[in-house]
Design a protein around this motif. Structure first.
Motif, PDB file in Angstrom:
ATOM      1  N   LYS A 351      -0.331   7.137  -5.785  1.00 53.34           N
ATOM      2  CA  LYS A 351       1.120   6.950  -5.655  1.00 53.34           C
ATOM      3  C   LYS A 351       1.411   5.455  -5.598  1.00 53.34           C
ATOM      4  N   LEU A 352       2.339   5.001  -6.421  1.00 51.83           N
ATOM      5  CA  LEU A 352       2.653   3.575  -6.507  1.00 51.83           C
ATOM      6  C   LEU A 352       3.841   3.245  -5.596  1.00 51.83           C
ATOM      7  N   HIS A 353       3.529   2.680  -4.433  1.00 52.44           N
ATOM      8  CA  HIS A 353       4.574   2.324  -3.471  1.00 52.44           C
ATOM      9  C   HIS A 353       4.992   0.861  -3.575  1.00 52.44           C
ATOM     10  N   SER A 354       4.150   0.018  -4.171  1.00 56.12           N
ATOM     11  CA  SER A 354       4.406  -1.419  -4.175  1.00 56.12           C
ATOM     12  C   SER A 354       3.842  -2.043  -5.439  1.00 56.12           C
ATOM     13  N   ASP A 355       4.204  -3.312  -5.667  1.00 53.09           N
ATOM     14  CA  ASP A 355       3.630  -3.990  -6.824  1.00 53.09           C
ATOM     15  C   ASP A 355       2.127  -4.214  -6.654  1.00 53.09           C
ATOM     16  N   GLU A 356       1.662  -4.320  -5.429  1.00 54.55           N
ATOM     17  CA  GLU A 356       0.217  -4.446  -5.221  1.00 54.55           C
ATOM     18  C   GLU A 356      -0.496  -3.158  -5.603  1.00 54.55           C
ATOM     19  N   ASP A 357       0.128  -2.012  -5.313  1.00 50.72           N
ATOM     20  CA  ASP A 357      -0.433  -0.734  -5.761  1.00 50.72           C
ATOM     21  C   ASP A 357      -0.524  -0.696  -7.285  1.00 50.72           C
ATOM     22  N   VAL A 358       0.508  -1.196  -7.947  1.00 55.86           N
ATOM     23  CA  VAL A 358       0.524  -1.216  -9.409  1.00 55.86           C
ATOM     24  C   VAL A 358      -0.639  -2.047  -9.945  1.00 55.86           C
ATOM     25  N   VAL A 359      -0.849  -3.237  -9.352  1.00 55.52           N
ATOM     26  CA  VAL A 359      -1.916  -4.120  -9.801  1.00 55.52           C
ATOM     27  C   VAL A 359      -3.287  -3.481  -9.603  1.00 55.52           C
ATOM     28  N   HIS A 360      -3.504  -2.854  -8.454  1.00 57.83           N
ATOM     29  CA  HIS A 360      -4.793  -2.206  -8.197  1.00 57.83           C
ATOM     30  C   HIS A 360      -5.022  -1.057  -9.182  1.00 57.83           C
ATOM     31  N   ALA A 361      -3.972  -0.281  -9.438  1.00 58.15           N
ATOM     32  CA  ALA A 361      -4.113   0.856 -10.352  1.00 58.15           C
ATOM     33  C   ALA A 361      -4.342   0.396 -11.786  1.00 58.15           C
ATOM     34  N   LEU A 362      -3.676  -0.667 -12.194  1.00 61.52           N
ATOM     35  CA  LEU A 362      -3.898  -1.198 -13.543  1.00 61.52           C
ATOM     36  C   LEU A 362      -5.358  -1.620 -13.732  1.00 61.52           C
ATOM     37  N   LEU A 363      -5.924  -2.230 -12.718  1.00 66.73           N
ATOM     38  CA  LEU A 363      -7.319  -2.649 -12.811  1.00 66.73           C
ATOM     39  C   LEU A 363      -8.250  -1.441 -12.808  1.00 66.73           C
ATOM     40  N   ASP A 364      -8.009  -0.512 -11.887  1.00 71.26           N
ATOM     41  CA  ASP A 364      -8.921   0.614 -11.716  1.00 71.26           C
ATOM     42  C   ASP A 364      -8.822   1.630 -12.851  1.00 71.26           C
ATOM     43  N   GLU A 365      -7.596   1.840 -13.371  1.00 72.20           N
ATOM     44  CA  GLU A 365      -7.390   2.931 -14.326  1.00 72.20           C
ATOM     45  C   GLU A 365      -7.147   2.460 -15.755  1.00 72.20           C
ATOM     46  N   ALA A 366      -6.692   1.212 -15.926  1.00 74.54           N
ATOM     47  CA  ALA A 366      -6.418   0.723 -17.274  1.00 74.54           C
ATOM     48  C   ALA A 366      -7.335  -0.425 -17.683  1.00 74.54           C
ATOM     49  N   GLY A 367      -8.100  -0.964 -16.726  1.00 74.73           N
ATOM     50  CA  GLY A 367      -9.013  -2.053 -17.047  1.00 74.73           C
ATOM     51  C   GLY A 367      -8.313  -3.364 -17.353  1.00 74.73           C
ATOM     52  N   VAL A 368      -7.138  -3.559 -16.769  1.00 72.89           N
ATOM     53  CA  VAL A 368      -6.372  -4.797 -16.968  1.00 72.89           C
ATOM     54  C   VAL A 368      -6.108  -5.424 -15.606  1.00 72.89           C
ATOM     55  N   ALA A 369      -6.437  -6.696 -15.474  1.00 75.77           N
ATOM     56  CA  ALA A 369      -6.240  -7.401 -14.198  1.00 75.77           C
ATOM     57  C   ALA A 369      -5.052  -8.339 -14.298  1.00 75.77           C
ATOM     58  N   CYS A 370      -4.161  -8.236 -13.340  1.00 82.28           N
ATOM     59  CA  CYS A 370      -3.053  -9.179 -13.196  1.00 82.28           C
ATOM     60  C   CYS A 370      -2.828  -9.369 -11.695  1.00 82.28           C
ATOM     61  N   VAL A 371      -1.795 -10.111 -11.319  1.00 78.97           N
ATOM     62  CA  VAL A 371      -1.569 -10.429  -9.907  1.00 78.97           C
ATOM     63  C   VAL A 371      -0.191  -9.916  -9.500  1.00 78.97           C
ATOM     64  N   HIS A 372      -0.110  -9.347  -8.315  1.00 81.43           N
ATOM     65  CA  HIS A 372       1.147  -8.784  -7.828  1.00 81.43           C
ATOM     66  C   HIS A 372       2.140  -9.876  -7.448  1.00 81.43           C
ATOM     67  N   GLY A 373       3.403  -9.648  -7.727  1.00 81.40           N
ATOM     68  CA  GLY A 373       4.447 -10.632  -7.443  1.00 81.40           C
ATOM     69  C   GLY A 373       4.635 -10.916  -5.975  1.00 81.40           C
ATOM     70  N   SER A 374       4.356  -9.947  -5.115  1.00 75.91           N
ATOM     71  CA  SER A 374       4.532 -10.182  -3.685  1.00 75.91           C
ATOM     72  C   SER A 374       3.617 -11.289  -3.187  1.00 75.91           C
ATOM     73  N   ALA A 375       2.491 -11.524  -3.863  1.00 74.50           N
ATOM     74  CA  ALA A 375       1.610 -12.641  -3.496  1.00 74.50           C
ATOM     75  C   ALA A 375       2.285 -13.978  -3.755  1.00 74.50           C
ATOM     76  N   PHE A 376       3.262 -13.982  -4.657  1.00 70.93           N
ATOM     77  CA  PHE A 376       4.020 -15.192  -4.979  1.00 70.93           C
ATOM     78  C   PHE A 376       5.366 -15.233  -4.255  1.00 70.93           C
ATOM     79  N   GLY A 377       5.570 -14.282  -3.357  1.00 67.82           N
ATOM     80  CA  GLY A 377       6.760 -14.301  -2.524  1.00 67.82           C
ATOM     81  C   GLY A 377       7.943 -13.517  -3.045  1.00 67.82           C
ATOM     82  N   LEU A 378       7.777 -12.752  -4.133  1.00 71.52           N
ATOM     83  CA  LEU A 378       8.901 -11.964  -4.664  1.00 71.52           C
ATOM     84  C   LEU A 378       8.361 -10.678  -5.265  1.00 71.52           C
ATOM     85  N   ALA A 379       8.856  -9.562  -4.787  1.00 74.74           N
ATOM     86  CA  ALA A 379       8.440  -8.246  -5.256  1.00 74.74           C
ATOM     87  C   ALA A 379       9.671  -7.486  -5.766  1.00 74.74           C
ATOM     88  N   PRO A 380       9.465  -6.427  -6.583  1.00 74.61           N
ATOM     89  CA  PRO A 380       8.198  -5.968  -7.139  1.00 74.61           C
ATOM     90  C   PRO A 380       8.002  -6.486  -8.578  1.00 74.61           C
TER      91      PRO A 380
END
Length: 409
Positions: A351-380
């Motif tokens: 279940k995707l509750h946050s942009d960090e969830d999206v980033v983890h799922a993209l890496l785990d299920e799609a094999g694509v790595a990116c960084v969540h916006g909340s790490a840069f101070g603005l979500a999602p």
């Protein structure tokens, strides 16, 4: 014997204990771990040009070794390099500086750290517009001060407005950090926008400004780059203008950043650096000198490549259900809203509750790595670095689109 239990019992510096690890490097660590297990991953997480350092620059580094330039330099940097830096600021930015107003550091991050550590005291405040580069608030924290973040939404082009700046300034405000073109959004401040911010700053003489221009040469669509001290010369006595060779010349690993600013601040930063690294790598300084004084065609060629990649990546991301990406004006990042993905479930049942969830799922299920916006101070949001070859970028964007299309409510 040293044990984990003994280590846990030892107190850390309280400012370090409160700081967070770099989110970008944490993603890169996850990518490395997955690749070590044999997984195929396309990494769009690192802000690093994929091309090689220009040949004449590499040859200058080799020549420095062969010619025995392997000893200490002056703490503030080689005189010849500082003169070249001053000439660059005069020629490209219209700043009235000479070599004594410059400092060479081990990367742009050390420029920032030196400046803040030399000037901040506990209780001081630093205004950091968000989205911000992940290290800004953490360096402020490590220096014992407080980062005051200002959310700059898509409606303002992810840029700080004069009204928001005015509202954030207090008697404790010591610095404003301004980054254009921006990491992570690629936003670029126009001359008029900088002048409007300058009008606010002129009324608050206690506020210093760190102008992070590291992506200066990666600016698209024929836009002209402007920096604050150039736009408003009355502010130059309290602006530290920083730059480096990492992004413009694909020299991230050479670790050379530089700056120009008021003499009192440069001297304070030099004093700190003398007790810290004793100066930047001599070999890298000779290579940086070749970069600044040699042919500049590399910059123009790479700018064209990144603009083409930007156009492709933004178009593909905007075809992905639930994503929306504004067109960045500079740097090599796409900052895409993933609000349309939240609340949905991935094929693996996440279940995707946050942009960090999206980033983890993209890496785990799609094999694509990116960084969540909340790490840069603005979500999602998700930040995608398009500093990669075209084929890999297209494959990554297609994988992202397939991932988004497979989500269920």
């Amino acid at each position: 014997m040293h044990t984990p239990e003994n280590a846990a019992a030892q107190p850390l510096n309280r400012f370090l204990a409160a700081a967070r690890p770099s989110a970008t490097y944490k993603v890169m660590d996850r990518v490395a771990a997955r690749r070590a297990r044999g997984a195929q991953v396309i990494s769009l997480s690192a802000g690093e040009p994929d091309c090689n350092t220009p040949d004449h620059v590499r040859k200058a580094g080799i020549a420095a070794i062969r010619n025995g330039h392997t000893r200490y330099t002056q703490v503030a940097g080689l005189r010849a390099l500082r003169e070249a830096i001053a000439a660059k600021f005069r020629r490209e930015n219209g700043l009235s500086v000479d070599w004594r107003d410059t400092l060479v550091c081990s990367g742009g991050k050390q420029v920032i750290f030196n400046a803040l550590a030399a000037t901040l005291n506990e209780g001081d405040e630093v205004i950091v517009p968000a989205p911000y580069w992940v290290s800004y608030p953490e360096i402020v924290q490590l220096c014992g001060a407080k980062a005051v973040t200002i959310a700059c939404e898509a409606e303002s082009g992810f840029k700080l407005t004069p009204a928001a700046l005015q509202a954030a300034i207090t008697p404790r405000t010591r610095w404003l950090i301004l980054n254009s073109p921006s990491n992570p959004t690629g936003a670029v401040y126009s001359r008029a926008e900088l002048q409007a911010l300058a009008e606010v700053l002129l009324a608050h003489p206690q506020v210093l400004v760190l102008s992070d221009d590291i992506y200066e040469h990666l600016i698209f669509d024929g836009l002209k780059f402007h920096t604050l001290a150039q736009v408003e010369p009355r502010l130059q006595p309290r602006v530290l203008t920083m730059n480096g060779v990492s992004k413009a010349y694909a020299m991230t690993g050479w670790r050379i950043g530089f700056c120009a600013g008021p003499r009192w601040l440069i001297e304070a930063m030099e004093k700190l650096q003398g007790q810290q690294t004793s100066g930047a790598c001599t070999i890298s300084q000779h290579a940086a000198l070749a970069a600044l004084t040699g042919p500049q065609d590399f910059i123009h060629a790479s700018r064209s490549v990144f603009q083409r990649r930007r156009d492709m990546v933004v178009a593909l991301l905007n075809q992905a259900p639930g994503l929306h990406c504004e067109v960045p004006q500079g740097a090599f990042y796409a900052f895409a809203s993933c609000a349309g993905l939240l609340g949905k479930t991935t094929p693996a049942g996440t279940k995707l509750h946050s942009d960090e969830d999206v980033v983890h799922a993209l890496l785990d299920e799609a094999g694509v790595a990116c960084v969540h916006g909340s790490a840069f101070g603005l979500a999602p949001y998700i930040r995608i670095a398009y500093a990669l070859d075209d084929a890999s970028l297209r494959a990554a964007c297609e994988a992202v689109t397939a991932f988004c299309a497979a989500l269920t409510d």
